[in-house]
Design a protein around this motif. Structure first.
Motif, PDB file in Angstrom:
ATOM      1  N   ASN A  88       0.930  -1.472  -0.319  1.00 36.83           N
ATOM      2  CA  ASN A  88       0.230   0.173   0.163  1.00 36.83           C
ATOM      3  C   ASN A  88       1.442   0.935  -0.419  1.00 36.83           C
ATOM      4  O   ASN A  88      -0.487   2.473   0.014  1.00 36.83           O
ATOM      5  N   ILE A  89       2.223   1.254   0.266  1.00 40.88           N
ATOM      6  CA  ILE A  89       3.038   2.178   0.654  1.00 40.88           C
ATOM      7  C   ILE A  89       4.234   2.587   0.348  1.00 40.88           C
ATOM      8  O   ILE A  89       4.642   1.250   0.220  1.00 40.88           O
ATOM      9  N   ILE A  90       4.957   3.395  -0.429  1.00 32.93           N
ATOM     10  CA  ILE A  90       6.000   3.255  -0.793  1.00 32.93           C
ATOM     11  C   ILE A  90       7.060   4.509   0.555  1.00 32.93           C
ATOM     12  O   ILE A  90       5.680   5.085   0.651  1.00 32.93           O
ATOM     13  N   LYS A  91       8.136   3.943   1.168  1.00 31.82           N
ATOM     14  CA  LYS A  91       8.919   4.705   1.892  1.00 31.82           C
ATOM     15  C   LYS A  91       9.510   5.015   1.750  1.00 31.82           C
ATOM     16  O   LYS A  91      10.496   4.451   0.786  1.00 31.82           O
ATOM     17  N   ILE A  92      10.005   6.907   1.668  1.00 27.99           N
ATOM     18  CA  ILE A  92      11.508   7.182   1.263  1.00 27.99           C
ATOM     19  C   ILE A  92      11.687   8.088   2.883  1.00 27.99           C
ATOM     20  O   ILE A  92      10.996   9.234   3.482  1.00 27.99           O
ATOM     21  N   THR A  93      13.017   7.419   3.558  1.00 19.53           N
ATOM     22  CA  THR A  93      13.159   7.996   4.804  1.00 19.53           C
ATOM     23  C   THR A  93      13.987   8.978   4.513  1.00 19.53           C
ATOM     24  O   THR A  93      14.084   9.448   3.249  1.00 19.53           O
ATOM     25  N   TRP A  94      13.987   9.569   5.764  1.00 18.91           N
ATOM     26  CA  TRP A  94      14.085  11.232   5.144  1.00 18.91           C
ATOM     27  C   TRP A  94      15.532  11.461   5.181  1.00 18.91           C
ATOM     28  O   TRP A  94      15.751  12.485   4.494  1.00 18.91           O
ATOM     29  N   ASP A  95      16.466  10.422   4.724  1.00 19.85           N
ATOM     30  CA  ASP A  95      17.466  10.610   3.963  1.00 19.85           C
ATOM     31  C   ASP A  95      17.956  10.880   2.990  1.00 19.85           C
ATOM     32  O   ASP A  95      18.812  10.593   2.076  1.00 19.85           O
ATOM     33  N   GLN A  96      17.005  10.063   2.066  1.00 19.18           N
ATOM     34  CA  GLN A  96      17.109   9.004   0.723  1.00 19.18           C
ATOM     35  C   GLN A  96      16.542  10.213   0.174  1.00 19.18           C
ATOM     36  O   GLN A  96      15.558  11.363   0.265  1.00 19.18           O
ATOM     37  N   PRO A  97      17.138  10.819  -1.518  1.00 16.61           N
ATOM     38  CA  PRO A  97      16.410  11.347  -2.546  1.00 16.61           C
ATOM     39  C   PRO A  97      15.101  11.693  -2.594  1.00 16.61           C
ATOM     40  O   PRO A  97      14.840  10.172  -3.028  1.00 16.61           O
ATOM     41  N   ILE A  98      14.349  12.208  -3.120  1.00 15.52           N
ATOM     42  CA  ILE A  98      13.087  11.913  -3.501  1.00 15.52           C
ATOM     43  C   ILE A  98      13.282  11.781  -4.868  1.00 15.52           C
ATOM     44  O   ILE A  98      13.338  12.417  -6.113  1.00 15.52           O
ATOM     45  N   ASP A  99      12.892  10.889  -6.084  1.00 15.92           N
ATOM     46  CA  ASP A  99      12.862  10.034  -7.228  1.00 15.92           C
ATOM     47  C   ASP A  99      11.363  10.676  -7.820  1.00 15.92           C
ATOM     48  O   ASP A  99      10.791  10.317  -7.848  1.00 15.92           O
ATOM     49  N   PHE A 100      11.346  12.350  -8.141  1.00 13.84           N
ATOM     50  CA  PHE A 100      10.448  12.823  -8.513  1.00 13.84           C
ATOM     51  C   PHE A 100      10.715  12.375  -9.970  1.00 13.84           C
ATOM     52  O   PHE A 100       9.410  12.447 -10.455  1.00 13.84           O
ATOM     53  N   SER A 101      11.023  11.717 -10.847  1.00 17.55           N
ATOM     54  CA  SER A 101      10.898  11.313 -11.819  1.00 17.55           C
ATOM     55  C   SER A 101      10.229  10.442 -12.360  1.00 17.55           C
ATOM     56  O   SER A 101       9.343   9.784 -13.001  1.00 17.55           O
ATOM     57  N   LEU A 102       9.992   8.806 -11.007  1.00 17.66           N
ATOM     58  CA  LEU A 102      10.003   8.166 -10.421  1.00 17.66           C
ATOM     59  C   LEU A 102       8.200   8.679 -10.294  1.00 17.66           C
ATOM     60  O   LEU A 102       6.863   7.583 -11.029  1.00 17.66           O
ATOM     61  N   LYS A 104       6.462  10.802 -11.210  1.00 16.22           N
ATOM     62  CA  LYS A 104       5.762  11.785 -12.172  1.00 16.22           C
ATOM     63  C   LYS A 104       5.390  10.071 -12.975  1.00 16.22           C
ATOM     64  O   LYS A 104       4.087  10.134 -13.510  1.00 16.22           O
ATOM     65  N   LYS A 105       5.505   9.180 -13.064  1.00 16.27           N
ATOM     66  CA  LYS A 105       5.440   7.949 -14.117  1.00 16.27           C
ATOM     67  C   LYS A 105       4.630   7.614 -12.824  1.00 16.27           C
ATOM     68  O   LYS A 105       2.780   6.819 -14.055  1.00 16.27           O
ATOM     69  N   ILE A 106       4.675   7.254 -11.832  1.00 17.58           N
ATOM     70  CA  ILE A 106       3.709   6.314 -10.731  1.00 17.58           C
ATOM     71  C   ILE A 106       1.774   7.440 -11.467  1.00 17.58           C
ATOM     72  O   ILE A 106       0.941   6.907 -11.448  1.00 17.58           O
ATOM     73  N   ILE A 107       2.657   9.236 -10.604  1.00 15.59           N
ATOM     74  CA  ILE A 107       0.873   9.866 -10.756  1.00 15.59           C
ATOM     75  C   ILE A 107       0.788   9.566 -12.071  1.00 15.59           C
ATOM     76  O   ILE A 107      -0.499   9.439 -12.586  1.00 15.59           O
ATOM     77  N   ASP A 108       0.992  10.071 -13.385  1.00  9.57           N
ATOM     78  CA  ASP A 108       0.998   9.769 -14.831  1.00  9.57           C
ATOM     79  C   ASP A 108      -0.036   8.225 -15.347  1.00  9.57           C
ATOM     80  O   ASP A 108      -0.782   8.659 -15.463  1.00  9.57           O
ATOM     81  N   TYR A 109       0.849   7.732 -14.932  1.00  8.83           N
ATOM     82  CA  TYR A 109       0.222   6.037 -14.661  1.00  8.83           C
ATOM     83  C   TYR A 109      -1.439   5.682 -14.190  1.00  8.83           C
ATOM     84  O   TYR A 109      -2.293   5.687 -14.501  1.00  8.83           O
ATOM     85  N   ASN A 110      -1.010   6.371 -12.822  1.00 10.01           N
ATOM     86  CA  ASN A 110      -2.814   6.701 -11.794  1.00 10.01           C
ATOM     87  C   ASN A 110      -3.469   7.603 -12.610  1.00 10.01           C
ATOM     88  O   ASN A 110      -4.980   7.096 -12.905  1.00 10.01           O
TER      89      ASN A 110
END
Length: 123
Positions: A88-102, A104-110
């Motif tokens: 149900n969720i993707i976890k991005i730890t506070w020290d990981q960069p946000i993969d905005f391109s990924l 965007k692909k997920i949002i565009d897919y939805n």
């Protein structure tokens, strides 16, 4: 919780709040057609009344919730980005960069998958 500012006020660590705000700002700039609704104490982005994605925070990470179907479709890319996930969720730890391109692909897919969808959630 009634609005996005109240959500941000629940994030006590200033750097975490700043990252969450950055994520919300990116989303609204990238998808100005989205509406933000608060449900279950969590901000959710909708398009034509249907759920697209939600973000929340915990002490250890940002949570990205695009629905199970989208996580399944992008499971390999999510793992390649170094993110942990559940069904149900993707976890991005506070020290990981946000993969905005990924993201965007997920949002565009939805958006594409739910273009003619009239219900809030997928069945």
């Amino acid at each position: 919780m009634k609005d996005i500012n109240e959500f941000f006020s629940t994030i006590s660590e200033p750097e975490h709040r700043k990252r969450a705000e950055e994520l919300f700002d990116w989303t609204m700039k990238s998808y100005p057609q989205f509406n933000v609704v608060i449900k279950w104490n969590q901000p959710m982005f909708t398009d034509h009344g249907t759920f697209i994605i939600a973000y929340s925070s915990s002490k250890k990470h940002l949570s990205i919730a695009p629905e199970t179907v989208a996580i399944s479709a992008f499971k390999e890319a999510i793992e390649k980005s170094g993110y942990q996930h559940t069904d149900n969720i993707i976890k991005i730890t506070w020290d990981q960069p946000i993969d905005f391109s990924l993201l965007k692909k997920i949002i565009d897919y939805n958006i594409q998958e739910k273009i003619d969808y009239t219900k809030f959630w997928r069945e």
